[in-house]
Design a protein around this motif. Sequence first.
Motif, mmCIF file in Angstrom:
data_model
loop_
_atom_site.group_PDB
_atom_site.id
_atom_site.type_symbol
_atom_site.label_atom_id
_atom_site.label_comp_id
_atom_site.label_asym_id
_atom_site.label_seq_id
_atom_site.Cartn_x
_atom_site.Cartn_y
_atom_site.Cartn_z
ATOM 1 N N ALA A 115 -8.376 -0.367 11.761
ATOM 2 C CA ALA A 115 -8.870 -1.530 11.015
ATOM 3 C C ALA A 115 -8.434 -1.480 9.552
ATOM 4 C CB ALA A 115 -10.395 -1.593 11.108
ATOM 5 N N LEU A 116 -8.325 -0.253 9.002
ATOM 6 C CA LEU A 116 -7.970 -0.120 7.585
ATOM 7 C C LEU A 116 -6.492 0.198 7.369
ATOM 8 C CD1 LEU A 116 -11.015 1.969 6.260
ATOM 9 C CD2 LEU A 116 -10.640 -0.486 6.032
ATOM 10 N N ALA A 117 -5.693 0.089 8.435
ATOM 11 C CA ALA A 117 -4.288 0.481 8.340
ATOM 12 C C ALA A 117 -3.551 -0.264 7.231
ATOM 13 C CB ALA A 117 -3.590 0.254 9.683
ATOM 14 N N VAL A 118 -3.700 -1.573 7.192
ATOM 15 C CA VAL A 118 -3.000 -2.360 6.159
ATOM 16 C C VAL A 118 -3.535 -2.054 4.769
ATOM 17 C CG1 VAL A 118 -2.491 -4.689 5.337
ATOM 18 C CG2 VAL A 118 -2.354 -4.179 7.780
ATOM 19 N N PRO A 119 -4.869 -2.119 4.559
ATOM 20 C CA PRO A 119 -5.374 -1.762 3.223
ATOM 21 C C PRO A 119 -4.996 -0.346 2.786
ATOM 22 C CG PRO A 119 -7.092 -2.835 4.499
ATOM 23 C CD PRO A 119 -5.961 -2.560 5.431
ATOM 24 N N LEU A 120 -5.042 0.622 3.711
ATOM 25 C CA LEU A 120 -4.680 1.992 3.356
ATOM 26 C C LEU A 120 -3.218 2.080 2.923
ATOM 27 C CD1 LEU A 120 -6.497 4.039 6.168
ATOM 28 C CD2 LEU A 120 -6.933 4.197 3.711
ATOM 29 N N SER A 121 -2.366 1.365 3.625
ATOM 30 C CA SER A 121 -0.952 1.354 3.252
ATOM 31 C C SER A 121 -0.752 0.753 1.865
ATOM 32 C CB SER A 121 -0.141 0.575 4.291
ATOM 33 O OG SER A 121 1.214 0.515 3.931
ATOM 34 N N GLU A 122 -1.463 -0.327 1.595
ATOM 35 C CA GLU A 122 -1.331 -0.984 0.289
ATOM 36 C C GLU A 122 -1.900 -0.127 -0.828
ATOM 37 O OE1 GLU A 122 -3.250 -4.704 0.963
ATOM 38 O OE2 GLU A 122 -1.456 -5.662 1.831
ATOM 39 N N TRP A 123 -3.062 0.503 -0.582
ATOM 40 C CA TRP A 123 -3.674 1.363 -1.614
ATOM 41 C C TRP A 123 -2.831 2.608 -1.873
ATOM 42 C CZ3 TRP A 123 -8.975 1.196 1.312
ATOM 43 C CH2 TRP A 123 -9.557 -0.065 1.137
ATOM 44 N N THR A 124 -2.235 3.137 -0.818
ATOM 45 C CA THR A 124 -1.510 4.402 -0.937
ATOM 46 C C THR A 124 -0.072 4.214 -1.403
ATOM 47 O OG1 THR A 124 -2.844 5.274 0.895
ATOM 48 C CG2 THR A 124 -0.902 6.528 0.271
ATOM 49 N N PHE A 125 0.610 3.185 -0.851
ATOM 50 C CA PHE A 125 2.034 3.023 -1.121
ATOM 51 C C PHE A 125 2.384 1.741 -1.889
ATOM 52 C CE2 PHE A 125 1.655 5.635 2.721
ATOM 53 C CZ PHE A 125 2.408 6.736 2.362
ATOM 54 N N GLY A 126 1.408 0.885 -2.090
ATOM 55 C CA GLY A 126 1.658 -0.335 -2.850
ATOM 56 C C GLY A 126 2.130 -1.502 -2.017
ATOM 57 N N ASP A 127 2.330 -1.297 -0.700
ATOM 58 C CA ASP A 127 2.715 -2.384 0.198
ATOM 59 C C ASP A 127 2.238 -2.044 1.606
ATOM 60 O OD1 ASP A 127 4.658 -0.621 1.424
ATOM 61 O OD2 ASP A 127 5.964 -1.013 -0.278
ATOM 62 N N ASP A 128 2.542 -2.929 2.566
ATOM 63 C CA ASP A 128 2.045 -2.712 3.929
ATOM 64 C C ASP A 128 3.106 -2.133 4.867
ATOM 65 O OD1 ASP A 128 3.751 -4.837 4.170
ATOM 66 O OD2 ASP A 128 2.302 -6.207 5.098
ATOM 67 N N THR A 129 4.171 -1.570 4.306
ATOM 68 C CA THR A 129 5.267 -1.078 5.148
ATOM 69 C C THR A 129 4.890 0.174 5.940
ATOM 70 O OG1 THR A 129 6.146 0.166 3.250
ATOM 71 C CG2 THR A 129 7.057 -2.034 3.658
ATOM 72 N N HIS A 130 3.821 0.861 5.538
ATOM 73 C CA HIS A 130 3.410 2.086 6.234
ATOM 74 C C HIS A 130 2.176 1.858 7.115
ATOM 75 C CE1 HIS A 130 5.938 3.720 3.018
ATOM 76 N NE2 HIS A 130 6.074 4.802 3.763
ATOM 77 N N SER A 131 1.878 0.597 7.415
ATOM 78 C CA SER A 131 0.687 0.285 8.208
ATOM 79 C C SER A 131 0.727 0.930 9.583
ATOM 80 C CB SER A 131 0.539 -1.230 8.351
ATOM 81 O OG SER A 131 0.405 -1.846 7.084
ATOM 82 N N TRP A 132 1.906 0.875 10.243
ATOM 83 C CA TRP A 132 2.002 1.453 11.579
ATOM 84 C C TRP A 132 1.854 2.975 11.555
ATOM 85 C CZ3 TRP A 132 1.117 -1.045 15.765
ATOM 86 C CH2 TRP A 132 1.376 -2.409 15.838
ATOM 87 N N GLY A 133 2.205 3.565 10.435
ATOM 88 C CA GLY A 133 1.977 4.999 10.291
ATOM 89 C C GLY A 133 0.497 5.340 10.353
ATOM 90 N N PHE A 134 -0.312 4.532 9.675
ATOM 91 C CA PHE A 134 -1.762 4.754 9.707
ATOM 92 C C PHE A 134 -2.349 4.414 11.079
ATOM 93 C CE2 PHE A 134 -1.169 4.530 5.089
ATOM 94 C CZ PHE A 134 -1.914 5.622 4.694
ATOM 95 N N VAL A 135 -1.774 3.436 11.757
ATOM 96 C CA VAL A 135 -2.229 3.134 13.126
ATOM 97 C C VAL A 135 -2.022 4.346 14.025
ATOM 98 C CG1 VAL A 135 -1.779 1.747 15.178
ATOM 99 C CG2 VAL A 135 -1.882 0.645 12.936
ATOM 100 N N LEU A 136 -0.861 5.005 13.900
ATOM 101 C CA LEU A 136 -0.593 6.202 14.698
ATOM 102 C C LEU A 136 -1.563 7.332 14.359
ATOM 103 C CD1 LEU A 136 3.323 6.437 14.806
ATOM 104 C CD2 LEU A 136 1.760 6.063 16.728
ATOM 105 N N LEU A 137 -1.989 7.388 13.100
ATOM 106 C CA LEU A 137 -2.916 8.447 12.701
ATOM 107 C C LEU A 137 -4.288 8.315 13.370
ATOM 108 C CD1 LEU A 137 -2.279 8.948 8.868
ATOM 109 C CD2 LEU A 137 -1.420 10.296 10.790
ATOM 110 N N SER A 138 -4.564 7.159 13.965
ATOM 111 C CA SER A 138 -5.832 6.995 14.685
ATOM 112 C C SER A 138 -5.917 7.996 15.844
ATOM 113 C CB SER A 138 -5.964 5.562 15.212
ATOM 114 O OG SER A 138 -4.941 5.274 16.167
ATOM 115 N N ILE A 139 -4.770 8.348 16.422
ATOM 116 C CA ILE A 139 -4.741 9.343 17.498
ATOM 117 C C ILE A 139 -5.188 10.705 16.968
ATOM 118 C CG2 ILE A 139 -3.255 10.504 19.194
ATOM 119 C CD1 ILE A 139 -1.422 8.050 19.078
ATOM 120 N N VAL A 140 -4.816 10.994 15.717
ATOM 121 C CA VAL A 140 -5.211 12.255 15.085
ATOM 122 C C VAL A 140 -6.723 12.322 14.944
ATOM 123 C CG1 VAL A 140 -5.019 13.677 13.016
ATOM 124 C CG2 VAL A 140 -3.033 12.399 13.844
ATOM 125 N N LEU A 141 -7.333 11.215 14.508
ATOM 126 C CA LEU A 141 -8.792 11.188 14.334
ATOM 127 C C LEU A 141 -9.511 11.406 15.657
ATOM 128 C CD1 LEU A 141 -10.289 10.617 11.569
ATOM 129 C CD2 LEU A 141 -7.875 10.033 11.568
#
Length: 487
Positions: A115-141
Amino acid sequence: MATVADKERGRLARGTSSKVLKAMSLFGSLQVIQILCSVVRTKLVAIWIGAEGVGLFGLYNGAIEMLSSATQLGIRTTAVRDIASASASRLALTIAVVRRWGWWLGMLGAVVTIALAVPLSEWTFGDDTHSWGFVLLSIVLLSTSITNAEQTVLQGLDQLRLLARASLWASLIAFMAVIPLYYFLRADGIVLGFVVYAVVTLIVFLIFRSRGVTALERFNDKAKISSREAWSEGLGFVRLGVLMTVSLFAAQLAAYAFIAYLNTYADTSMVGYYNAGYTLFNRYVGLIFTAMAMEFYPRLARVQYSPARTSTFVSHELGLICWILLGVVTWFIVLAEPMVRLLYSSEFLVIVPFITWAIVGVTLRASSWCMAFTILARGDGKVYLVTEVTSAVVGLALNILGYYLWGLVGLAASYIAWYGVYTAITWVVYRFRYGMSLDPRVATLTLLTLIITSGTAALMTAGLWPAAVTMALIATFYSALRVKKFL
């Protein structure tokens, strides 16, 4: 003549010494191996991917730790108490509940991360290009939460050797699994590496669960509970976990506030010096505490309703750890400068006076640590919250004052004073809320350890290193003899 109670306390103490030292050796060695794997892993990322890879690794790892802390609700610690103290008739039910909550909290973490993939990407990297990276990290959680539940069960059941074996093989196999990803995929392998590491770790623990289970565990696996029953049964350790999460957040917030203050009123290099020094004396020596806690905490939970046994175990643990620290701390002081040169560089020699004196406060940390575990073992969440938040506020205030008055060395004085205050706080709870007291001989030993380590620090500060080395040798020899008498 010794009373029956004195003989019982002596028997309890002698019966646990060997087990404590074995647990410390077992998990201390495990943590060293895990740290080495982590260091090599970061080093290879730096070599193959460069600064960009190290930066990505740190950013994603920080996000995982933040999300895990927020969604795990302290289950890794609080549920150990429930399993360790459960009666034989309720043990199967308690283990089933912990495992069910491991799945639920894992799914919560995964959903929150997606749910926070896009906001996390924007807060961390300044854009949403890393959103899918955070989606994959859901498996880690999800994977990490289930693994935590299995680790909790093993620790609560006192299956420490099995827990250590599983952790060791998980660390080594997962480490070997992610290295090719970094080599062949470079930066694109960072996120996938986190996923593979977490999944492999989970698989290893599930293999050990199926192959290394006892007859009791096979019985536990057959325990059937409804979701409603698991929810109601698990609310106890979840409530305590929420309070622990708030306490941890308060401590992290205070640490962040001081770093921000230091960066504003000094500079970024001073922040680096402080972090380097703090890591050396607090985190690395803290490995001793972490290793001992694996056995100490479940043992306290089992006797939480017996003040006599609890006070015996706390005094015994503190006495043993003081004798161990006497040798460790004196040699740390003597070897402070070579360690800084080895682990950092000559640029960081400015932190030597800081760590030389701050390490003295570790003895006070041991005192407060032993008594604070009594609060957790009793499930006294509100008191734990008050003590930890008070400690965080006091630590922040003393750090600011110490740096304002004496600079970097002042932070050593503030560390000692901080744990002096925290020891007093935990003693008040220990003595007046629970009606227990420390063995006077242990209080004397704590004071003696403080005096000897302070004397060693004073000798090194004055440049009298031959006298400091002599004191360290005598302290180590005598402490080894005393530890041997515990067995």
